[in-house]
Design a protein around this motif. Structure first.
Motif, PDB file in Angstrom:
ATOM      1  N   ARG A 189       0.931  -1.790  -0.037  1.00  0.00           N
ATOM      2  CA  ARG A 189       0.012   0.106   0.249  1.00  0.00           C
ATOM      3  C   ARG A 189       0.854   1.330  -0.098  1.00  0.00           C
ATOM      4  O   ARG A 189       0.334   2.166  -0.269  1.00  0.00           O
ATOM      5  CB  ARG A 189      -0.671  -0.067   1.293  1.00  0.00           C
ATOM      6  N   ASP A 190       2.412   0.742   0.887  1.00  0.00           N
ATOM      7  CA  ASP A 190       3.065   2.202   0.202  1.00  0.00           C
ATOM      8  C   ASP A 190       3.763   2.365  -1.407  1.00  0.00           C
ATOM      9  O   ASP A 190       4.404   3.396  -0.950  1.00  0.00           O
ATOM     10  CB  ASP A 190       4.156   1.974   1.390  1.00  0.00           C
ATOM     11  N   GLY A 191       3.212   1.623  -2.253  1.00  0.00           N
ATOM     12  CA  GLY A 191       4.486   1.584  -2.941  1.00  0.00           C
ATOM     13  C   GLY A 191       5.334   0.967  -2.893  1.00  0.00           C
ATOM     14  O   GLY A 191       7.021   1.258  -4.277  1.00  0.00           O
ATOM     15  N   ARG A 192       5.911   0.053  -2.658  1.00  0.00           N
ATOM     16  CA  ARG A 192       7.299  -0.940  -2.127  1.00  0.00           C
ATOM     17  C   ARG A 192       7.061  -1.724  -1.920  1.00  0.00           C
ATOM     18  O   ARG A 192       5.840  -2.878  -2.528  1.00  0.00           O
ATOM     19  CB  ARG A 192       7.574  -0.867  -0.571  1.00  0.00           C
ATOM     20  N   GLU A 193       7.962  -2.582  -3.156  1.00  0.00           N
ATOM     21  CA  GLU A 193       7.586  -4.047  -2.740  1.00  0.00           C
ATOM     22  C   GLU A 193       8.571  -5.367  -1.774  1.00  0.00           C
ATOM     23  O   GLU A 193       9.239  -5.001  -1.414  1.00  0.00           O
ATOM     24  CB  GLU A 193       8.662  -4.606  -4.358  1.00  0.00           C
ATOM     25  N   SER A 194       8.008  -6.408  -1.351  1.00  0.00           N
ATOM     26  CA  SER A 194       8.043  -7.213  -1.078  1.00  0.00           C
ATOM     27  C   SER A 194       9.733  -8.037  -0.520  1.00  0.00           C
ATOM     28  O   SER A 194       9.139  -8.473  -1.888  1.00  0.00           O
ATOM     29  CB  SER A 194       6.606  -7.483   0.105  1.00  0.00           C
ATOM     30  N   ALA A 195      10.359  -7.637   0.212  1.00  0.00           N
ATOM     31  CA  ALA A 195      11.517  -8.653   0.003  1.00  0.00           C
ATOM     32  C   ALA A 195      10.726 -10.316   1.241  1.00  0.00           C
ATOM     33  O   ALA A 195      11.607 -10.640   0.996  1.00  0.00           O
ATOM     34  CB  ALA A 195      12.682  -7.784   1.137  1.00  0.00           C
ATOM     35  N   SER A 196       9.687  -9.994   1.704  1.00  0.00           N
ATOM     36  CA  SER A 196       9.783 -11.251   2.099  1.00  0.00           C
ATOM     37  C   SER A 196       8.175 -12.182   1.073  1.00  0.00           C
ATOM     38  O   SER A 196       6.738 -11.966   1.145  1.00  0.00           O
ATOM     39  CB  SER A 196       8.960 -11.056   3.234  1.00  0.00           C
ATOM     40  N   LYS A 197       8.310 -13.450   0.730  1.00  0.00           N
ATOM     41  CA  LYS A 197       7.424 -13.664  -0.154  1.00  0.00           C
ATOM     42  C   LYS A 197       6.608 -14.531   0.747  1.00  0.00           C
ATOM     43  O   LYS A 197       5.314 -14.536   0.296  1.00  0.00           O
ATOM     44  CB  LYS A 197       8.313 -15.771  -0.210  1.00  0.00           C
ATOM     45  N   TYR A 198       6.709 -15.073   2.038  1.00  0.00           N
ATOM     46  CA  TYR A 198       5.121 -14.842   2.817  1.00  0.00           C
ATOM     47  C   TYR A 198       4.441 -13.718   2.700  1.00  0.00           C
ATOM     48  O   TYR A 198       2.713 -14.287   2.803  1.00  0.00           O
ATOM     49  CB  TYR A 198       6.227 -15.077   4.933  1.00  0.00           C
ATOM     50  N   GLN A 199       4.542 -12.563   2.325  1.00  0.00           N
ATOM     51  CA  GLN A 199       3.484 -11.446   2.435  1.00  0.00           C
ATOM     52  C   GLN A 199       3.131 -11.249   1.190  1.00  0.00           C
ATOM     53  O   GLN A 199       1.824 -11.326   0.776  1.00  0.00           O
ATOM     54  CB  GLN A 199       4.237 -10.388   2.301  1.00  0.00           C
ATOM     55  N   VAL A 200       3.664 -12.393  -0.369  1.00  0.00           N
ATOM     56  CA  VAL A 200       3.547 -12.734  -1.453  1.00  0.00           C
ATOM     57  C   VAL A 200       3.338 -13.102  -2.101  1.00  0.00           C
ATOM     58  O   VAL A 200       3.774 -13.215  -2.829  1.00  0.00           O
ATOM     59  CB  VAL A 200       4.264 -11.496  -2.258  1.00  0.00           C
ATOM     60  N   ASP A 201       2.464 -14.319  -1.391  1.00  0.00           N
ATOM     61  CA  ASP A 201       2.965 -15.445  -2.022  1.00  0.00           C
ATOM     62  C   ASP A 201       1.345 -15.781  -2.632  1.00  0.00           C
ATOM     63  O   ASP A 201      -0.552 -16.461  -2.146  1.00  0.00           O
ATOM     64  CB  ASP A 201       2.371 -16.603  -1.218  1.00  0.00           C
ATOM     65  N   ALA A 202       1.667 -15.009  -3.296  1.00  0.00           N
ATOM     66  CA  ALA A 202      -0.562 -14.620  -4.854  1.00  0.00           C
ATOM     67  C   ALA A 202      -0.884 -16.398  -5.458  1.00  0.00           C
ATOM     68  O   ALA A 202       0.369 -16.614  -5.703  1.00  0.00           O
ATOM     69  CB  ALA A 202       0.171 -13.501  -5.843  1.00  0.00           C
TER      70      ALA A 202
END
Length: 322
Positions: A106-119
């Motif tokens: 939501r802040d326009g940043r890319e996550s460094a953690s797969k835990y957060q972005v396991d789409a």
């Protein structure tokens, strides 16, 4: 483990930017093996896809914006967009205009953690891309759809079942938009991969609309749900996968009566396709449907290669008789 994984050298891709990539294709003319196809289901071709871009791979879901342009998600936290190409015979011949973009917070940043972005799942609704994530289970809406590289997620959408009942690596694998003229009135349906109740049935739910609420899907034979799509007829086709060390990978398509999906129901359906690793399948995770010029419905499924040298990204196409 290092021997099993493909190179993952960081790309020049920056948050908020789309990266054009080149995708190479090998045509798959026949499935091989001994697949089982129900009457009216025909395999019509496929592709094995590869790219020099290390970020390419890990397909989890695919949705077509028309009969050629698609959007997909990788479970490594990236969007993929492109266009399928066809030869003079109408069969799949390649993928063009492909580009990748990082999924932003939501802040326009890319996550460094797969835990957060396991789409793991994707639906296109009213100019937004709804994405289902597992591990940190949630469904969010990204807008604008026209610029996914800069799209930001909404707060998590409410779900009709308790998120606490979803397994860490078996959450919402299918987000499917129902027909607008059907009993669910265009509602989004969410189905879990291997999160089950005390009777062994998969958690599922209708997220909105006049019949919003929980239901269940009955699993069979160790197959797990990895995606789904509603047909123009109103039927739901589920893509399912099974893997074991002893027997390898298998793929199944199951067709469910859309009218049976309602709160409190336990739905089941007929297997219309099944194949094992003797056929040209892989770890099949995404599926969508397009309508051909002759009125037939075509199912296009893609696989998740897990960035492993032992797996492939394949795209397989099936024709359903009108």
């Amino acid at each position: 483990m290092a021997l099993l994984l493909a190179s993952c050298t960081p790309s020049a891709l920056k948050p908020g930017e789309a990266l054009p990539i080149s995708i190479e294709s090998r045509v798959i003319a026949t499935l091989g093996g001994s697949p089982r196809l129900a009457e009216g289901v025909q395999f019509i071709g496929g592709l094995e896809l590869s790219s020099d871009e290390p970020l390419f791979g890990a397909f989890s879901s695919i949705r077509f914006l028309d009969d050629a342009r698609f959007v997909g998600v990788f479970d490594t936290g990236y969007w993929v967009e492109g266009r399928i190409e066809r030869g003079p015979d109408g069969m799949l011949s390649g993928v063009s205009d492909a580009r990748l973009a990082a999924m932003l917070d939501r802040d326009g940043r890319e996550s460094a953690s797969k835990y957060q972005v396991d789409a793991e799942s994707l639906a296109i609704v009213d100019g937004a891309a709804l994405v289902g994530f597992e591990q940190r289970h949630r469904v969010v809406a990204y807008t604008p759809l026209a610029s996914l590289a800069t799209a930001r997620p909404s707060p998590a959408l409410p779900l009709p079942f308790a998120v606490s009942r979803l397994r860490g690596n078996g959450g919402i694998e299918a987000l499917v938009v129902s027909p607008a003229d059907g009993p669910l009135a265009g509602a989004v349906v969410a189905i879990s991969e291997k999160s089950v109740d005390e009777d062994g049935n998969n958690f599922a739910g209708i997220l909105d609309g006049p019949l919003a609420g929980e239901f269940r899907v009955r699993p069979h034979d160790g197959f797990e749900i990895t995606d789904g799509v509603f047909l123009p007829s109103g039927e739901l086709v589920l893509l399912e996968r099974r893997f074991s060390i002893a027997s390898g990978v298998a793929m199944r398509l199951r067709r469910i009566d859309g009218a049976s999906i309602r709160p409190g129901a336990i739905v089941d359906g007929q297997v219309i396709f099944e194949a094992d690793n003797a056929s040209e399948i892989d770890n099949m995770e995404g599926i969508d449907a397009v309508v051909a010029d002759d009125g037939s419905t075509h199912l296009i499924a893609v696989s998740d290669d897990n960035h492993s040298i032992l797996q492939r990204t394949v795209m397989l196409e099936f024709r359903l008789e009108p």
